[in-house]
Design an enzyme around this catalytic site. Structure first.
Site, mmCIF file in Angstrom:
data_model
loop_
_atom_site.group_PDB
_atom_site.id
_atom_site.type_symbol
_atom_site.label_atom_id
_atom_site.label_comp_id
_atom_site.label_asym_id
_atom_site.label_seq_id
_atom_site.Cartn_x
_atom_site.Cartn_y
_atom_site.Cartn_z
ATOM 1 N N HIS A 192 54.727 40.434 25.917
ATOM 2 C CA HIS A 192 55.784 41.983 26.607
ATOM 3 C C HIS A 192 56.684 41.781 26.728
ATOM 4 C CE1 HIS A 192 51.111 42.971 28.042
ATOM 5 N NE2 HIS A 192 51.752 42.868 26.399
ATOM 6 N N GLU A 198 50.521 43.660 15.658
ATOM 7 C CA GLU A 198 51.679 42.079 15.996
ATOM 8 C C GLU A 198 51.453 41.551 14.626
ATOM 9 O OE1 GLU A 198 50.029 41.620 20.022
ATOM 10 O OE2 GLU A 198 50.115 43.569 20.649
ATOM 11 N N GLU A 203 43.398 39.104 18.781
ATOM 12 C CA GLU A 203 44.962 39.156 18.834
ATOM 13 C C GLU A 203 45.253 37.474 19.506
ATOM 14 O OE1 GLU A 203 47.005 41.106 21.801
ATOM 15 O OE2 GLU A 203 44.632 42.560 22.269
#
Length: 405
Positions: free
Chosen positions: A234, A264, A360
């Site tokens: 982040h 991503e 992820e």
């Protein structure tokens, strides 16, 4: 001049919302079933995600309180005067506007909804969101009422997506891919993270407007990270200029009426050294195995444990940074989070049809070590009756994402 504590204003016409009235009514019916079961006379919602989920209105608080009151036969949003009639236009229900002229007019607006002869005995609130101060104030005006935390039960309701929700999530995944493609076109040595991120964000916002011409447009964003800035998932974008050989982290996040999706990817600029390639391929191997494991009937913690074993075999478990995936729906980096549907060691939720979850994996190799950087891949899957559909189409891995700038 006598100024009102609260009032109603229907300025203009109701706007077209992201979901049908039937969809919102279905959500309310399920919530009222919980109210009946738990003997709740009223629910006071305060969070952005639950107010948006049940009313269609996404508030911008700027330090002011907002709410949504649900009873057996009413649903009313309570908003600040600064927003005028936008909350009424952008919700499927009624709205009361409170003013700033006197202290605690927000509370007076709440009590105005209640029948004086039917004070609620049992009230549901969101303990995971409401502040201590607001909780005390609400309990002071309903001093004879008992309060129950309903946040976890609401989360479980949101974890199962409707057909209309899945459609908006699929469009979000498609638009995230479009943003990623635009970013790749603009990657080159000397360009900055900021410059590259802007191209992806602008491309996505235009596609959202094309797909949803009647929507409001806010909060779509890109985190494009390079070098050491790739170490956190982040980390905001910076003005750092790209250098050949950099590890890159591409992250696109289209926001459609409160619904967040994500793409991503790990990339390298121009070339990738042997140690970085080894780490990247290990993370990709875990990612591929994770995609295979996501299917109905599987326990979240079991997926996590198997992927931990694979990372350990590959020699990278010590570099893992967070859980392997999470739920999608009405959430963003400002609000939401369905913590009961995450791929972590402490989550025993069983995957079932119409859940939406990501895969992820990420590892971080600290600066100064061979292959330093943050490696992360991210796909979104919709759980069906017998399998899961991967709705992310952007390619991953070294054979696709060594970018010649």
């Amino acid at each position: 001049m006598e100024r009102p504590d609260f009032f109603t204003l229907k300025n203009g016409e109701k706007a077209k919302l992201p979901f049908s009235n039937e969809e919102y009514n279905q959500r309310l019916n399920k919530l009222r079933s919980i109210m009946d079961k738990d003997n709740l006379d009223m629910i006071i919602l305060t969070s952005m995600h639950n107010i948006a989920y049940y009313s269609g209105f996404i508030y911008c608080s700027f330090g002011r309180p907002y709410g949504c009151i649900i009873t057996e036969n009413k649903i009313v949003t309570i908003s600040a005067n600064i927003d005028a009639s936008q909350p009424w236009r952008r919700s499927h229900c009624e709205n009361i506007i409170y003013t700033d002229w006197k202290k605690d007019n927000f509370l007076k607006a709440i009590t105005s909804i209640i029948d004086e002869n039917k004070i609620p005995k049992n009230i549901g609130i969101e303990n995971d969101h409401i502040t201590l101060e607001m909780n005390e104030k609400i309990q002071s005006i309903f001093s004879a009422s008992a309060f129950t935390d309903i946040s976890k039960k609401l989360m479980k309701l949101r974890m199962i997506k409707s057909k209309e929700e899945i459609e908006i999530i699929k469009n979000g995944a498609r638009i995230a891919d479009i943003g990623g493609e635009e970013i790749v076109k603009n990657i080159k040595e000397g360009a900055t993270e900021l410059e590259i991120a802007i191209t992806g964000r602008d491309k996505m916002e235009k596609e959202i407007a094309k797909t949803y011409p009647d929507a409001e447009y806010m909060d779509t964003w890109v985190w494009f990270q390079s070098g050491i800035n790739s170490d956190g998932a982040h980390n905001p974008k910076t003005n750092r200029k790209l250098v050949n050989g950099d590890i890159l982290s591409l992250n696109t996040f289209p926001m459609i009426s409160g619904y967040y999706t994500a793409l991503e990817r790990t990339l390298f600029l121009d070339n990738v050294n042997d140690e970085s390639l080894k780490a990247w391929e290990a993370n990709v191997k875990v990612h591929k195995r994770g995609l295979e494991l996501i299917k109905p009937g599987v326990k979240c913690s079991d997926i996590c444990n198997e992927l931990n074993e694979l990372f350990a075999e590959l020699g990278y478990l010590q570099y893992r940074t967070f859980g392997y995936g999470h739920s999608f729906g009405v959430l963003s980096h400002f609000y939401g989070r369905e913590a009961g549907l995450e791929l972590r060691e402490d989550i025993d939720t069983i995957l079932e049809e119409n859940m939406v979850i990501s895969m992820e994996p990420m590892i971080l190799i600290p600066e100064g070590n061979p292959g330093a950087g943050g490696y992360r891949e991210h796909d979104i899957l919709v759980i069906g009756k017998n399998s899961a559909e991967n709705i992310t189409k952007f390619p991953f891995g070294p054979e696709h994402n060594v970018i010649k700038g």
